[in-house]
Design a protein around this motif. Sequence first.
Motif, PDB file in Angstrom:
ATOM      1  N   ARG A   1       0.841  -1.201   0.000  1.00 39.78           N
ATOM      2  CA  ARG A   1       0.000   0.000   0.000  1.00 39.78           C
ATOM      3  C   ARG A   1       0.879   1.256   0.000  1.00 39.78           C
ATOM      4  O   ARG A   1       0.576   2.249  -0.664  1.00 39.78           O
ATOM      5  N   SER A   2       1.982   1.205   0.730  1.00 37.56           N
ATOM      6  CA  SER A   2       2.901   2.350   0.775  1.00 37.56           C
ATOM      7  C   SER A   2       3.517   2.599  -0.594  1.00 37.56           C
ATOM      8  O   SER A   2       3.653   3.746  -1.034  1.00 37.56           O
ATOM      9  N   ILE A   3       3.906   1.526  -1.269  1.00 37.48           N
ATOM     10  CA  ILE A   3       4.477   1.666  -2.620  1.00 37.48           C
ATOM     11  C   ILE A   3       3.463   2.293  -3.558  1.00 37.48           C
ATOM     12  O   ILE A   3       3.787   3.198  -4.343  1.00 37.48           O
ATOM     13  N   GLU A   4       2.209   1.847  -3.474  1.00 36.69           N
ATOM     14  CA  GLU A   4       1.168   2.407  -4.337  1.00 36.69           C
ATOM     15  C   GLU A   4       0.959   3.895  -4.048  1.00 36.69           C
ATOM     16  O   GLU A   4       0.805   4.704  -4.977  1.00 36.69           O
ATOM     17  N   ARG A   5       0.976   4.260  -2.767  1.00 35.33           N
ATOM     18  CA  ARG A   5       0.800   5.681  -2.419  1.00 35.33           C
ATOM     19  C   ARG A   5       1.965   6.522  -2.939  1.00 35.33           C
ATOM     20  O   ARG A   5       1.762   7.663  -3.395  1.00 35.33           O
ATOM     21  N   GLN A   6       3.182   5.974  -2.865  1.00 38.91           N
ATOM     22  CA  GLN A   6       4.341   6.700  -3.385  1.00 38.91           C
ATOM     23  C   GLN A   6       4.227   6.932  -4.881  1.00 38.91           C
ATOM     24  O   GLN A   6       4.589   8.001  -5.393  1.00 38.91           O
ATOM     25  N   ILE A   7       3.734   5.930  -5.589  1.00 39.44           N
ATOM     26  CA  ILE A   7       3.568   6.078  -7.046  1.00 39.44           C
ATOM     27  C   ILE A   7       2.555   7.169  -7.349  1.00 39.44           C
ATOM     28  O   ILE A   7       2.785   8.044  -8.206  1.00 39.44           O
TER      29      ILE A   7
ATOM     30  N   GLU B   1       4.698  10.092  -8.989  1.00 39.60           N
ATOM     31  CA  GLU B   1       4.686   9.947 -10.447  1.00 39.60           C
ATOM     32  C   GLU B   1       3.405  10.467 -11.084  1.00 39.60           C
ATOM     33  O   GLU B   1       3.254  10.386 -12.303  1.00 39.60           O
ATOM     34  N   GLY B   2       2.503  10.958 -10.267  1.00 37.42           N
ATOM     35  CA  GLY B   2       1.276  11.519 -10.836  1.00 37.42           C
ATOM     36  C   GLY B   2       0.324  10.484 -11.385  1.00 37.42           C
ATOM     37  O   GLY B   2      -0.581  10.813 -12.155  1.00 37.42           O
TER      38      GLY B   2
ATOM     39  N   ILE C   1       2.274  -5.433 -13.768  1.00 36.88           N
ATOM     40  CA  ILE C   1       1.698  -4.194 -14.322  1.00 36.88           C
ATOM     41  C   ILE C   1       2.710  -3.041 -14.258  1.00 36.88           C
ATOM     42  O   ILE C   1       2.338  -1.873 -14.295  1.00 36.88           O
ATOM     43  N   LYS C   2       4.007  -3.403 -14.138  1.00 41.72           N
ATOM     44  CA  LYS C   2       5.096  -2.400 -14.178  1.00 41.72           C
ATOM     45  C   LYS C   2       4.914  -1.357 -13.082  1.00 41.72           C
ATOM     46  O   LYS C   2       4.879  -0.153 -13.331  1.00 41.72           O
ATOM     47  N   LEU C   3       4.822  -1.837 -11.862  1.00 45.43           N
ATOM     48  CA  LEU C   3       4.544  -0.952 -10.738  1.00 45.43           C
ATOM     49  C   LEU C   3       5.836  -0.513 -10.070  1.00 45.43           C
ATOM     50  O   LEU C   3       6.336  -1.153  -9.172  1.00 45.43           O
TER      51      LEU C   3
ATOM     52  N   VAL D   1      10.503  -0.599  -5.511  1.00 52.45           N
ATOM     53  CA  VAL D   1      10.558  -1.967  -5.022  1.00 52.45           C
ATOM     54  C   VAL D   1      11.977  -2.326  -4.618  1.00 52.45           C
ATOM     55  O   VAL D   1      12.207  -2.989  -3.612  1.00 52.45           O
ATOM     56  N   ARG D   2      12.964  -1.892  -5.389  1.00 55.96           N
ATOM     57  CA  ARG D   2      14.346  -2.263  -5.087  1.00 55.96           C
ATOM     58  C   ARG D   2      14.845  -1.623  -3.799  1.00 55.96           C
ATOM     59  O   ARG D   2      15.678  -2.191  -3.096  1.00 55.96           O
ATOM     60  N   THR D   3      14.367  -0.441  -3.481  1.00 58.14           N
ATOM     61  CA  THR D   3      14.877   0.251  -2.302  1.00 58.14           C
ATOM     62  C   THR D   3      14.101  -0.088  -1.031  1.00 58.14           C
ATOM     63  O   THR D   3      14.601   0.114   0.064  1.00 58.14           O
ATOM     64  N   GLU D   4      12.907  -0.594  -1.157  1.00 57.11           N
ATOM     65  CA  GLU D   4      12.108  -0.955   0.011  1.00 57.11           C
ATOM     66  C   GLU D   4      12.726  -2.167   0.704  1.00 57.11           C
ATOM     67  O   GLU D   4      13.068  -3.160   0.074  1.00 57.11           O
TER      68      GLU D   4
END
Length: 509
Positions: free
Chosen positions: A10-16, A20-21, A210-212, A217-220
């Motif tokens: 969920r955090s990754i999705e919020r960051q995107i 990234e708009g 889906i290229k998220l 992902v690499r830094t988390e």
Amino acid sequence: MKLFTNDQIRSIERQIIKNEGVTTIELVERAASAISWELMARWRQSKKILIFAGPGNNGADALAVANILIEEGYSVEVLLFNIFDKLSEACAHYRNKLRETSPSSLIEITSDFTPPYISTDSLVIDGLFGSGLKEPLSGGFQSLVDYINNSSATIVSIDIPSGMFAEWNERTLSRNAIHATLTLAVEFPRLSFFIADNAEFLGEWKVLDIKLAPNDVRTETSPYFLLEKSDAYRLIRHRSRFTSKSDYGSCLLAAGSYGMMGAAIMAARGALRAGIGRITIHSPRCGFNSCQTNLPEAMFEPDGNDIVITNIPQKHDYNVIAIGPGIGTHEYTVRAIESLIVAAKKPLVIDADALNCIAQRPSMLEHIPPMSVITPHDGEFDRLFGIHNSCEARLKRAIEKAAYYNIIILLKGFYTTVIRPDGKIYFLNNGTPAMATPGSGDVLTGIIAALMAQGYSPDISAALGAFIHSQAGTMAAAEHGEYGVLATDIAETTGKAIKSIMDTNPDNL
């Protein structure tokens, strides 16, 4: 590959969305497109599709999928559950879109309703509740899930079967979660996918890319990892041309007893095929002929007893000592294991009957050298640490015990799991049912010991050894079939398995 908790995803999705708009609607579009293409690749337009959508973003995914399938000519009926008149923004968006494009396909449930008839040849899409579920299902939704499960229809769950949680499922009763035929996860597999208890909920599962945000992902950071072929490729060392057997370590293997010398032979063969420099088998005197005949490459050190191990002398400075395959649990052997453990200064590999010997004298656990590797199957684990009623409970206890005793625990199974003392966990899913054969675990012991002797750290030896072992089993099954694989086939294929990993083209990983 890192595995993330639900909160991290969920955090990754919020960051995107923030950085990234990208909007939530755009993320749903990506997910729905991937899900729809997977469905269309598996089922034709003649398939009747019934979609159950919940009020959150899982429901939004389901409604977006419905729009795409209808556009592609599929016959779709959608039931949207809006009991509390509170839809997520994305769910409301796709509800309104479906109202415009195909109003006859949508039934919005706002109060009690009569469930539709579900024929056995229907395709049910479960978009009720995704990984955001906080509490076990109850009441009407519990009844609905039970009704869907009893329909005998093909069920596809989006993200995760409704009623199941992304991590731990101790409170999840079988009747309270969808039993999917296929689970289509978006971008990330969930931790719960790798716990055998949940197989009845998941069915076949597949992760859709889906290229998220790969950079995020690499830094988390995450304590959970799925070991894949690309990881194994990076871990395996290529050998220098200027080497000798002394560069690849030595192992003392304490294994075998009267009637169980095959275990010693299989473990030693696994070690030899995994590239060890030297291996010495310590067994009762009765094992001399069989070991020397079947394994001329191995040295043999006879015990003072004819039929059981009574003493394990450390005459040389071995890189690693592996103990357990086929040794039995005679009182003399229990004493020998205890003496070795108390005296050992380096990490050990402890398997099979050595674990059963320890179970007879649990105080031995306190003396196991730090970073030793133990490799129990379910029964051996329970004899050591008490009866557990589920794989999840066993995994949680393994995390606790690995930290307490400062050891590495390898839990054998289809999803073999390696637990480090610091709480990091490696999962593997490259196995095959063909490996459920006598002696398979003995071969694994030999492979792990061989890697440790060659200088790999104990945790990497356990994880990489399990991957190689599974790869060898899969290759053996390709030749002999699921029913026909012997442990000796796995041992003999170990070298080929390592070669197949080393020959992998990294550009294709």
